[in-house]
Design a protein around this motif. Structure first.
Motif, PDB file in Angstrom:
ATOM      1  N   TRP A 107       0.861  -1.181   0.000  1.00 44.48           N
ATOM      2  CA  TRP A 107       0.000   0.000   0.000  1.00 44.48           C
ATOM      3  C   TRP A 107       0.898   1.231   0.000  1.00 44.48           C
ATOM      4  O   TRP A 107       1.564   1.537   0.989  1.00 44.48           O
ATOM      5  CB  TRP A 107      -0.892  -0.003   1.242  1.00 44.48           C
ATOM      6  CG  TRP A 107      -2.051   0.927   1.150  1.00 44.48           C
ATOM      7  CD1 TRP A 107      -2.031   2.285   1.241  1.00 44.48           C
ATOM      8  CD2 TRP A 107      -3.420   0.554   0.960  1.00 44.48           C
ATOM      9  NE1 TRP A 107      -3.300   2.788   1.122  1.00 44.48           N
ATOM     10  CE2 TRP A 107      -4.173   1.750   0.948  1.00 44.48           C
ATOM     11  CE3 TRP A 107      -4.076  -0.661   0.807  1.00 44.48           C
ATOM     12  CZ2 TRP A 107      -5.556   1.758   0.787  1.00 44.48           C
ATOM     13  CZ3 TRP A 107      -5.453  -0.648   0.649  1.00 44.48           C
ATOM     14  CH2 TRP A 107      -6.177   0.544   0.638  1.00 44.48           C
ATOM     15  N   LEU A 108       0.935   1.940  -1.128  1.00 44.66           N
ATOM     16  CA  LEU A 108       1.728   3.157  -1.255  1.00 44.66           C
ATOM     17  C   LEU A 108       0.860   4.362  -0.922  1.00 44.66           C
ATOM     18  O   LEU A 108      -0.167   4.584  -1.560  1.00 44.66           O
ATOM     19  CB  LEU A 108       2.279   3.297  -2.677  1.00 44.66           C
ATOM     20  CG  LEU A 108       3.234   2.198  -3.143  1.00 44.66           C
ATOM     21  CD1 LEU A 108       3.659   2.441  -4.584  1.00 44.66           C
ATOM     22  CD2 LEU A 108       4.451   2.095  -2.231  1.00 44.66           C
ATOM     23  N   LEU A 109       1.266   5.118   0.094  1.00 41.33           N
ATOM     24  CA  LEU A 109       0.523   6.296   0.485  1.00 41.33           C
ATOM     25  C   LEU A 109       1.459   7.493   0.521  1.00 41.33           C
ATOM     26  O   LEU A 109       2.667   7.338   0.683  1.00 41.33           O
ATOM     27  CB  LEU A 109      -0.159   6.105   1.834  1.00 41.33           C
ATOM     28  CG  LEU A 109       0.718   5.903   3.068  1.00 41.33           C
ATOM     29  CD1 LEU A 109      -0.030   6.397   4.293  1.00 41.33           C
ATOM     30  CD2 LEU A 109       1.079   4.450   3.259  1.00 41.33           C
ATOM     31  N   GLY A 110       0.896   8.648   0.332  1.00 37.13           N
ATOM     32  CA  GLY A 110       1.687   9.869   0.336  1.00 37.13           C
ATOM     33  C   GLY A 110       0.850  11.012  -0.191  1.00 37.13           C
ATOM     34  O   GLY A 110      -0.266  10.811  -0.663  1.00 37.13           O
ATOM     35  N   PRO A 111       1.398  12.237  -0.138  1.00 42.65           N
ATOM     36  CA  PRO A 111       0.619  13.389  -0.585  1.00 42.65           C
ATOM     37  C   PRO A 111       0.345  13.371  -2.081  1.00 42.65           C
ATOM     38  O   PRO A 111       1.000  12.653  -2.848  1.00 42.65           O
ATOM     39  CB  PRO A 111       1.507  14.586  -0.200  1.00 42.65           C
ATOM     40  CG  PRO A 111       2.852  14.034   0.071  1.00 42.65           C
ATOM     41  CD  PRO A 111       2.714  12.588   0.380  1.00 42.65           C
ATOM     42  N   THR A 112      -0.622  14.163  -2.487  1.00 37.84           N
ATOM     43  CA  THR A 112      -0.960  14.316  -3.896  1.00 37.84           C
ATOM     44  C   THR A 112       0.276  14.756  -4.674  1.00 37.84           C
ATOM     45  O   THR A 112       0.991  15.663  -4.243  1.00 37.84           O
ATOM     46  CB  THR A 112      -2.084  15.361  -4.044  1.00 37.84           C
ATOM     47  OG1 THR A 112      -3.230  14.883  -3.338  1.00 37.84           O
ATOM     48  CG2 THR A 112      -2.441  15.596  -5.503  1.00 37.84           C
TER      49      THR A 112
END
Length: 192
Positions: free
Chosen positions: A25-30
């Motif tokens: 699951w890759l998460l981060g800001p726009t």
């Protein structure tokens, strides 16, 4: 006859659990580079002969159109849909890569609690770096006051507390980051 059916069911269940895939699951800001990195990782895994699939938060949101807003409930709904899709694909033996903002702690807790064989990767990039990239023009719209829901500009994007990977797209190239992730998965899959 009944015993035979029961044994066949156990065998099928056993086979599924042995062949279960994983979820990154890759998460981060726009505009941090989540989708770009996820797309590359999936392509490289497939090139290595490892079955992989990508689920992207923007695609899920696009599928539902205007039914989903940008408030906390809609954001959590997108995450729950992604979690469901990821689990189904992993149960089928695919290695799944999800690219999604996943900004709220409620969404992150949901993912940790509900996603099988989970690895998290924080795609790190400064908000200034994200705004300079801005492929969808969202930071520009937020700066002009046309939107007020951009997490990272209109509200703070807080990095996750303990991701398994920190993938900094300002410090490392796409090639370096993808190679790092793919090397981990080729070891898991026994191909290294």
């Amino acid at each position: 006859m009944q015993g035979r059916t029961h044994l066949q069911s156990e065998t099928r269940h056993h086979r599924v659990s042995i062949q279960a895939g994983t979820v990154l699951w890759l998460l981060g800001p726009t505009s941090a580079g989540k989708t770009t990195l996820a797309t590359r990782v999936v392509a490289d895994l497939r090139t290595a002969g490892i079955p992989a699939i990508l689920f992207d938060g923007d695609e899920v949101r696009g599928f539902f159109g205007t039914q989903l807003g940008f408030g906390p409930e809609s954001r959590l709904q997108v995450v729950s849909i992604l979690a469901h899709l990821a689990n189904k694909a992993a149960e089928a033996g695919l290695h799944v890569v999800v690219a999604a903002l996943t900004a709220g702690e409620d969404a992150r807790a949901y993912v940790r609690k509900n996603v099988i064989n989970l690895t998290t990767g924080y795609v790190a990039c400064s908000i200034q770096g994200c705004a300079e990239r801005d492929p969808k023009g969202l930071y520009g719209k937020a700066m002009r006051g046309e939107i007020d829901t951009l997490i990272g500009y209109n509200s703070t994007y807080r990095p996750p507390a303990n991701p398994d990977f920190i993938l900094d797209t300002e410090l490392y190239s796409l090639d370096e980051l993808a190679a790092r992730v793919v090397a981990t998965y080729t070891r898991i899959d026994g191909r290294a």
